[in-house]
Write a protein that holds these residues in place. Sequence first.
Motif, PDB file in Angstrom:
ATOM      1  N   THR A 223      -8.632  -0.991   9.574  1.00 57.88           N
ATOM      2  CA  THR A 223      -7.354  -0.340   9.895  1.00 57.88           C
ATOM      3  C   THR A 223      -7.426   1.187   9.886  1.00 57.88           C
ATOM      4  O   THR A 223      -6.525   1.838  10.400  1.00 57.88           O
ATOM      5  CB  THR A 223      -6.278  -0.746   8.877  1.00 57.88           C
ATOM      6  N   GLY A 224      -8.447   1.739   9.255  1.00 58.28           N
ATOM      7  CA  GLY A 224      -8.524   3.191   9.098  1.00 58.28           C
ATOM      8  C   GLY A 224      -7.687   3.709   7.945  1.00 58.28           C
ATOM      9  O   GLY A 224      -7.655   4.915   7.683  1.00 58.28           O
ATOM     10  N   THR A 225      -7.010   2.812   7.224  1.00 54.95           N
ATOM     11  CA  THR A 225      -6.184   3.215   6.095  1.00 54.95           C
ATOM     12  C   THR A 225      -7.052   3.825   4.998  1.00 54.95           C
ATOM     13  O   THR A 225      -8.094   3.283   4.652  1.00 54.95           O
ATOM     14  CB  THR A 225      -5.409   2.008   5.531  1.00 54.95           C
ATOM     15  N   VAL A 226      -6.581   4.958   4.473  1.00 54.21           N
ATOM     16  CA  VAL A 226      -7.299   5.655   3.405  1.00 54.21           C
ATOM     17  C   VAL A 226      -6.496   5.530   2.122  1.00 54.21           C
ATOM     18  O   VAL A 226      -5.292   5.799   2.104  1.00 54.21           O
ATOM     19  CB  VAL A 226      -7.503   7.147   3.766  1.00 54.21           C
ATOM     20  N   HIS A 227      -7.165   5.126   1.060  1.00 56.80           N
ATOM     21  CA  HIS A 227      -6.553   5.000  -0.264  1.00 56.80           C
ATOM     22  C   HIS A 227      -7.220   5.996  -1.205  1.00 56.80           C
ATOM     23  O   HIS A 227      -8.448   6.136  -1.187  1.00 56.80           O
ATOM     24  CB  HIS A 227      -6.748   3.585  -0.824  1.00 56.80           C
ATOM     25  N   GLN A 228      -6.410   6.653  -2.012  1.00 55.49           N
ATOM     26  CA  GLN A 228      -6.959   7.586  -2.991  1.00 55.49           C
ATOM     27  C   GLN A 228      -7.450   6.823  -4.215  1.00 55.49           C
ATOM     28  O   GLN A 228      -6.773   5.913  -4.708  1.00 55.49           O
ATOM     29  CB  GLN A 228      -5.899   8.623  -3.389  1.00 55.49           C
TER      30      GLN A 228
END
Length: 133
Positions: A73-78
Amino acid sequence: MIVRTLDDIAGSDRDVRADTWRSRRLLLARDAMGFSVHDTVLYAGTEIPMHYQNHLEAVYVIDGEGELVELATGTVHQLRPGVVYALDAHDRHIVRPTTDIRCVCVFNPPVTGKEVHDETGAYPLIVEEPVSR
């Protein structure tokens, strides 16, 4: 009962290092628990692509910061202390530590300690008989 410390496994075959991480395997398949537990440090400034096709993994961050990228998805999580992420669908991902990240990783099925990441970032499925206690 199994009681083991990081000092117990330092320098043993349970203390595994790569260019981007160090993993101290507190519990492995041979311990017959049904999962493995690792104290892992991911090195700052690296990029670690992974895709565990044969294992489910949960990761609990206890120190350090960085980001986790879901490749689908390209989602970035910190990532920071107190964050847990679970790769419940064999998710392709990249971890980018900005500081060294220390985490506790749990694998199901358990790893044997002999696995090496392949070109896809996966561990092969190696079956090992538990050692009787």
